[in-house]
Write an enzyme that holds these catalytic residues in place. Structure first.
Site: not given
Length: 337
Positions: A148-150, A152, A260
Site C-alpha cells: 500500500l502507498d505510504r 494510504t 491515484r
C-alpha cells in the site's frame, strides 16, 4: 541458505558474489532479499546498487520490486558491510503492533494507518514489516503479500509461511482477489463512467522521484491497468460549496499508484493527493480538516491458502476520514455491499 556458485575479488577485500535462489527464498522481492543478504549495509545503498544495475538477475538488470524465482542467479557487487555500531548503519526498527483484522497460522491482516510505509527504503529507515518482525521475535517468517502507498490506510496482508506467501501472490497476480478502496475525489464523478482502462508507465522526475502517468497502448513501457468505479455519495465538505464524490474503487490490476493516476487523469484527483493532485487545492482542503490523502483500502477478498475458503475482510474508515463525511453518508457506506 543460498548457494554461492562463484566469487571475484573486489576492492578493499570485498568481492562480487553470485547466488542461486532456492525454494526458501523464492517469491521474495529483490530488495527484501538483499536486506537480509547484506545486513549492516544501509538500505539507501542497497537501493542505489539496484538502480545502478550493479545487481543483476540472470545477467539482466532488475528493479527493487522484482520477484526472485527458484534457480535465478543473482550477481551482488562488492559492498563494504558496516558494523551496526558505526555511523550510518541502519538501526533496528522499533517494535510496533498494528490493529489486527484477521490472524491464523498462515497469515495476518492488519489495518495499516496512513503515514507509515509498508517497508523501509528510499529514505525510510523502516516500515510496517520491519516493525512487525521486531514486535514478534519468535516469528520464523513474516513477509508482505502486497503493498500500500505510504499515505494510504487500510487492509494489508502479511504471510506467516512461505507457502501462504506464494499462494496469495499468485492470486494477486492472476486477479483472483477482490480489492476495493474508498476514495474522495474532486468534483461530480459521472455516474456512467464506471470503467477506466488506460495503460500506465513509470518515469522519474529530475530529482529522481518516481511517478506514474497514463500512456498510449503502444508505449514501450505501457502496462495495462483496469479500474472500476462506483459512486457512493456526493456532497461538499464543511464550509465549502465545491462538490466532492465518494467512490468505491475496485482495481483489477495492481499497478503502482494506479488509482491515484487513473482518477487524476479523468479530471477528478483524490482529495489531499500530494503527488497527482493540486497543491493549492490541497492547502484549502486542510482547512476543512483533511490532513492526508483520502484513500483507504476498504475491502479485500481472497481464497485462504490453506483450505481455499473465501475470506472477506473490511477495514472501517479511520476517524480522521470518517469525521469528514455527512452522518448519513457514513451510515450508508458501512452498509454498502
Amino acid at each position: 541458505m543460498k548457494n554461492i556458485i562463484g566469487a571475484k575479488p573486489g576492492p578493499a577485500g570485498a568481492e562480487v558474489r553470485f547466488l542461486t535462489v532456492d525454494e526458501e527464498s523464492a517469491g521474495q522481492r529483490l530488495d527484501n532479499f538483499l536486506f537480509r543478504q547484506l545486513k549492516g549495509v544501509p538500505k539507501t545503498h542497497v537501493y542505489r546498487i539496484i538502480r545502478s544495475g550493479e545487481v543483476r538477475i540472470n545477467k539482466g538488470r532488475a528493479q527493487a520490486e522484482t520477484r526472485i524465482e527458484v534457480g535465478d542467479v543473482l550477481r551482488l557487487p562488492p559492498v563494504r558491510v558496516a558494523a551496526r555500531s558505526e555511523e550510518g548503519a541502519t538501526p533496528p526498527a522499533p517494535p510496533r503492533d498494528f490493529p489486527l483484522l484477521h490472524e491464523d497460522d498462515a497469515l495476518l491482516a492488519i489495518d495499516k494507518p496512513a503515514g507509515v510505509a509498508v517497508h523501509g527504503g528510499s529514505g525510510v529507515s523502516f516500515g510496517v514489516i520491519e516493525q512487525l518482525r521486531t514486535a514478534r521475535p519468535s516469528a520464523k517468517f513474516l513477509e508482505l503479500v502486497h503493498r500500500l502507498d505510504r499515505e494510504t490506510s487500510g487492509i494489508l496482508l502479511v504471510a506467516k509461511k512461505r507457502s501462504a506467501l506464494t499462494a496469495l501472490q499468485d492470486q494477486f497476480r492472476e486477479r483472483e482477489t477482490g480489492k476495493t478502496y474508498l476514495a474522495l475525489v474532486e468534483g461530480d464523478w459521472p455516474t456512467a463512467k464506471k470503467v477506466l482502462d488506460a495503460p500506465l508507465a513509470k518515469y522519474l522526475l529530475p530529482d529522481g522521484e518516481r511517478r506514474v502517468r497514463v500512456v498510449a497502448k503502444d508505449h514501450a513501457d505501457a502496462m495495462r491497468a483496469i479500474t472500476l468505479v462506483k459512486v457512493l455519495a456526493r456532497f461538499s465538505l464543511p464550509g465549502e460549496k465545491q462538490p466532492m464524490s465518494l467512490l468505491a474503487v475496485t482495481i483489477k490490476t495492481g499497478r503502482t499508484h494506479q488509482i491515484r493516476v487513473h482518477l487524476a487523469s479523468a479530471g477528478h484527483a483524490i482529495a489531499g493527493d500530494d503527488k497527482y493532485g493540486d497543491f493549492e487545492r490541497n492547502r484549502a482542503l486542510q482547512k476543512t480538516g483533511l490532513k492526508r490523502m483520502f484513500l483507504h483500502a476498504w475491502r479485500l477478498q481472497f481464497n485462504h491458502p490453506a483450505d481455499g475458503h473465501r475470506v472477506a475482510l473490511q477495514a472501517a474508515l479511520p476517524p480522521e476520514l470518517a469525521s469528514l463525511l455527512p452522518p448519513a453518508t457514513l451510515t450508508e457506506t458501512s452498509r454498502h455491499d
